[in-house]
Motif scaffolding. Structure first.
Motif, PDB file in Angstrom:
ATOM      1  N   SER A 192     -13.551  -3.789 -37.872  1.00 32.07           N
ATOM      2  CA  SER A 192     -14.577  -4.114 -36.875  1.00 32.07           C
ATOM      3  C   SER A 192     -14.807  -2.968 -35.902  1.00 32.07           C
ATOM      4  O   SER A 192     -15.902  -2.825 -35.346  1.00 32.07           O
ATOM      5  CB  SER A 192     -14.181  -5.382 -36.106  1.00 32.07           C
ATOM      6  N   HIS A 193     -13.797  -2.159 -35.685  1.00 27.32           N
ATOM      7  CA  HIS A 193     -13.893  -1.028 -34.754  1.00 27.32           C
ATOM      8  C   HIS A 193     -14.391   0.238 -35.433  1.00 27.32           C
ATOM      9  O   HIS A 193     -14.820   1.186 -34.757  1.00 27.32           O
ATOM     10  CB  HIS A 193     -12.509  -0.767 -34.139  1.00 27.32           C
ATOM     11  N   MET A 194     -14.374   0.250 -36.759  1.00 27.15           N
ATOM     12  CA  MET A 194     -14.696   1.464 -37.499  1.00 27.15           C
ATOM     13  C   MET A 194     -16.107   1.999 -37.231  1.00 27.15           C
ATOM     14  O   MET A 194     -16.275   3.227 -37.074  1.00 27.15           O
ATOM     15  CB  MET A 194     -14.494   1.240 -38.996  1.00 27.15           C
ATOM     16  N   PRO A 195     -17.164   1.168 -37.160  1.00 23.75           N
ATOM     17  CA  PRO A 195     -18.496   1.733 -36.900  1.00 23.75           C
ATOM     18  C   PRO A 195     -18.551   2.532 -35.598  1.00 23.75           C
ATOM     19  O   PRO A 195     -19.108   3.638 -35.566  1.00 23.75           O
ATOM     20  CB  PRO A 195     -19.392   0.489 -36.835  1.00 23.75           C
ATOM     21  N   ARG A 196     -17.983   1.994 -34.529  1.00 24.19           N
ATOM     22  CA  ARG A 196     -17.993   2.719 -33.244  1.00 24.19           C
ATOM     23  C   ARG A 196     -17.099   3.958 -33.316  1.00 24.19           C
ATOM     24  O   ARG A 196     -17.432   5.010 -32.753  1.00 24.19           O
ATOM     25  CB  ARG A 196     -17.534   1.782 -32.128  1.00 24.19           C
ATOM     26  N   ALA A 197     -15.953   3.839 -34.007  1.00 22.06           N
ATOM     27  CA  ALA A 197     -15.029   4.965 -34.109  1.00 22.06           C
ATOM     28  C   ALA A 197     -15.652   6.118 -34.904  1.00 22.06           C
ATOM     29  O   ALA A 197     -15.578   7.281 -34.478  1.00 22.06           O
ATOM     30  CB  ALA A 197     -13.728   4.515 -34.763  1.00 22.06           C
ATOM     31  N   VAL A 198     -16.271   5.812 -36.025  1.00 24.42           N
ATOM     32  CA  VAL A 198     -16.893   6.863 -36.848  1.00 24.42           C
ATOM     33  C   VAL A 198     -17.998   7.569 -36.061  1.00 24.42           C
ATOM     34  O   VAL A 198     -18.115   8.793 -36.080  1.00 24.42           O
ATOM     35  CB  VAL A 198     -17.453   6.264 -38.154  1.00 24.42           C
ATOM     36  N   GLY A 199     -18.824   6.776 -35.361  1.00 22.88           N
ATOM     37  CA  GLY A 199     -19.894   7.370 -34.563  1.00 22.88           C
ATOM     38  C   GLY A 199     -19.360   8.250 -33.447  1.00 22.88           C
ATOM     39  O   GLY A 199     -19.916   9.317 -33.155  1.00 22.88           O
ATOM     40  N   THR A 200     -18.272   7.823 -32.821  1.00 26.66           N
ATOM     41  CA  THR A 200     -17.671   8.591 -31.724  1.00 26.66           C
ATOM     42  C   THR A 200     -17.091   9.907 -32.230  1.00 26.66           C
ATOM     43  O   THR A 200     -17.255  10.962 -31.610  1.00 26.66           O
ATOM     44  CB  THR A 200     -16.577   7.764 -31.032  1.00 26.66           C
ATOM     45  N   PHE A 201     -16.396   9.860 -33.364  1.00 21.82           N
ATOM     46  CA  PHE A 201     -15.817  11.077 -33.936  1.00 21.82           C
ATOM     47  C   PHE A 201     -16.919  12.028 -34.409  1.00 21.82           C
ATOM     48  O   PHE A 201     -16.801  13.245 -34.251  1.00 21.82           O
ATOM     49  CB  PHE A 201     -14.875  10.720 -35.091  1.00 21.82           C
ATOM     50  N   LYS A 202     -17.980  11.459 -34.962  1.00 20.71           N
ATOM     51  CA  LYS A 202     -19.100  12.302 -35.413  1.00 20.71           C
ATOM     52  C   LYS A 202     -19.735  13.007 -34.227  1.00 20.71           C
ATOM     53  O   LYS A 202     -20.094  14.194 -34.308  1.00 20.71           O
ATOM     54  CB  LYS A 202     -20.136  11.441 -36.136  1.00 20.71           C
ATOM     55  N   LYS A 203     -19.878  12.297 -33.115  1.00 22.47           N
ATOM     56  CA  LYS A 203     -20.456  12.896 -31.908  1.00 22.47           C
ATOM     57  C   LYS A 203     -19.567  14.019 -31.377  1.00 22.47           C
ATOM     58  O   LYS A 203     -20.056  14.992 -30.785  1.00 22.47           O
ATOM     59  CB  LYS A 203     -20.613  11.811 -30.827  1.00 22.47           C
ATOM     60  N   ALA A 204     -18.244  13.898 -31.618  1.00 20.93           N
ATOM     61  CA  ALA A 204     -17.295  14.931 -31.189  1.00 20.93           C
ATOM     62  C   ALA A 204     -17.222  16.082 -32.192  1.00 20.93           C
ATOM     63  O   ALA A 204     -16.409  17.000 -32.033  1.00 20.93           O
ATOM     64  CB  ALA A 204     -15.911  14.324 -30.993  1.00 20.93           C
ATOM     65  N   GLY A 205     -18.051  16.026 -33.225  1.00 20.78           N
ATOM     66  CA  GLY A 205     -18.102  17.107 -34.206  1.00 20.78           C
ATOM     67  C   GLY A 205     -17.127  16.963 -35.354  1.00 20.78           C
ATOM     68  O   GLY A 205     -16.824  17.943 -36.039  1.00 20.78           O
ATOM     69  N   ILE A 206     -16.633  15.728 -35.572  1.00 14.47           N
ATOM     70  CA  ILE A 206     -15.640  15.500 -36.624  1.00 14.47           C
ATOM     71  C   ILE A 206     -16.217  14.587 -37.694  1.00 14.47           C
ATOM     72  O   ILE A 206     -16.660  13.471 -37.412  1.00 14.47           O
ATOM     73  CB  ILE A 206     -14.364  14.842 -36.065  1.00 14.47           C
ATOM     74  N   SER A 207     -16.209  15.059 -38.922  1.00 16.82           N
ATOM     75  CA  SER A 207     -16.593  14.226 -40.063  1.00 16.82           C
ATOM     76  C   SER A 207     -15.326  13.611 -40.653  1.00 16.82           C
ATOM     77  O   SER A 207     -14.376  14.327 -40.976  1.00 16.82           O
ATOM     78  CB  SER A 207     -17.316  15.070 -41.118  1.00 16.82           C
ATOM     79  N   VAL A 208     -15.289  12.305 -40.759  1.00 21.50           N
ATOM     80  CA  VAL A 208     -14.075  11.627 -41.202  1.00 21.50           C
ATOM     81  C   VAL A 208     -14.328  10.813 -42.465  1.00 21.50           C
ATOM     82  O   VAL A 208     -15.463  10.468 -42.782  1.00 21.50           O
ATOM     83  CB  VAL A 208     -13.536  10.680 -40.098  1.00 21.50           C
ATOM     84  N   VAL A 209     -13.235  10.518 -43.158  1.00 19.50           N
ATOM     85  CA  VAL A 209     -13.259   9.557 -44.257  1.00 19.50           C
ATOM     86  C   VAL A 209     -12.692   8.250 -43.696  1.00 19.50           C
ATOM     87  O   VAL A 209     -11.501   8.178 -43.388  1.00 19.50           O
ATOM     88  CB  VAL A 209     -12.415  10.031 -45.458  1.00 19.50           C
TER      89      VAL A 209
END
Length: 258
Positions: A192-209
């Motif tokens: 449930s937290h993953m959508p916000r977490a992925v968006g936050t990391f992407k905004k910080a310049g991090i592409s995650v799996v």
């Protein structure tokens, strides 16, 4: 007979009993045609019934949890590190392990199992802190203190220390990536937290799996889903978790963190 007895005993639980009394009170007011006076209790009854007697909270949660699916094994190959977001444990003075497992403990279990299996050579854990005797105790440090009892672990352990929120975790991981030259990160957190977490990391310049875990919705569990049921206090936990993410996403967007 046993099933009927269990249902009757369930009706005597404080939460369920309060719902029944509210229902009886409301029906009595409607019977006496006290329309104006019944508006507030009817509103309270509708909110309480919708959240606790239906699968709507579970359905809402399923919508969040379904946005990111589990990655295939090939997607996780050659990862530099596993990053586990906080929310899984609370430091404890009484527990034998030195930590109390919280609602999101699946995050820790998932990240540890991946690290032990050799999915990535480094395990990074974030999380908040808890004040005790004038100092803050890190959630991540409590976990790694416990892992010190297992000296044969074959992965590097990095604590992010006390983090204020998910954005703080993302910024600290971004610094680590630049310092270490990492290219591929496996992000573990609640589905449930993953959508916000992925968006936050992407905004910080991090592409995650994304590696989602801790599925709370009954639509993602074994067994049939009952859309209508007796009042269940656990539905409030589901609704609270969904509302937390819904509000959190809007606040992060407003602050430019997404």
């Amino acid at each position: 007979m046993n099933a009927i007895l269990r249902e009757l005993l369930y009706l005597l639980q404080p939460f369920c009993l309060a719902w029944l009394l509210l229902t009886v009170w409301l029906l009595r007011m409607l019977w006496k045609r006290l329309w104006r006076w019944s508006l507030l209790p009817m509103s309270a009854w509708l909110i309480l019934t919708t959240i606790s007697c239906t699968s709507i909270p579970s359905w809402l949660m399923a919508g969040l949890e379904s946005r990111h699916s589990l990655p295939a094994a090939a997607e996780m190959q050659s990862a530099d590190a596993i990053v586990c977001l906080g929310g899984g444990v609370e430091p404890s003075l009484m527990e034998p392990t030195g930590m109390h497992l919280a609602r999101g403990a699946d995050r820790i279990a998932t990240a540890l199992s991946m690290a032990i299996s050799g999915v990535a050579p480094v395990l990074v854990i974030g999380g908040g802190g808890y004040e005790h005797e004038g100092r803050f105790v890190s959630e991540a440090d409590a976990i790694f203190d416990n892992l010190a009892n297992y000296p044969k672990l074959n992965f590097e352990q990095i604590s992010l220390g006390v983090c204020t929120n998910t954005r703080d975790e993302a910024l600290k991981v971004a610094e680590l990536m630049e310092k270490r030259g990492w290219k591929k990160i496996l992000l573990v957190t609640s589905a449930s937290h993953m959508p916000r977490a992925v968006g936050t990391f992407k905004k910080a310049g991090i592409s995650v799996v994304p590696v989602p875990c801790h599925y709370m919705s009954s639509f993602h569990r074994l067994g049939e889903v009952d859309w209508i049921h007796l009042p269940y206090v656990g539905s409030f936990e589901l609704f609270d978790a969904w509302l937390h993410e819904w509000i959190g996403s809007h606040i992060y967007s407003w602050r430019g963190w997404l």
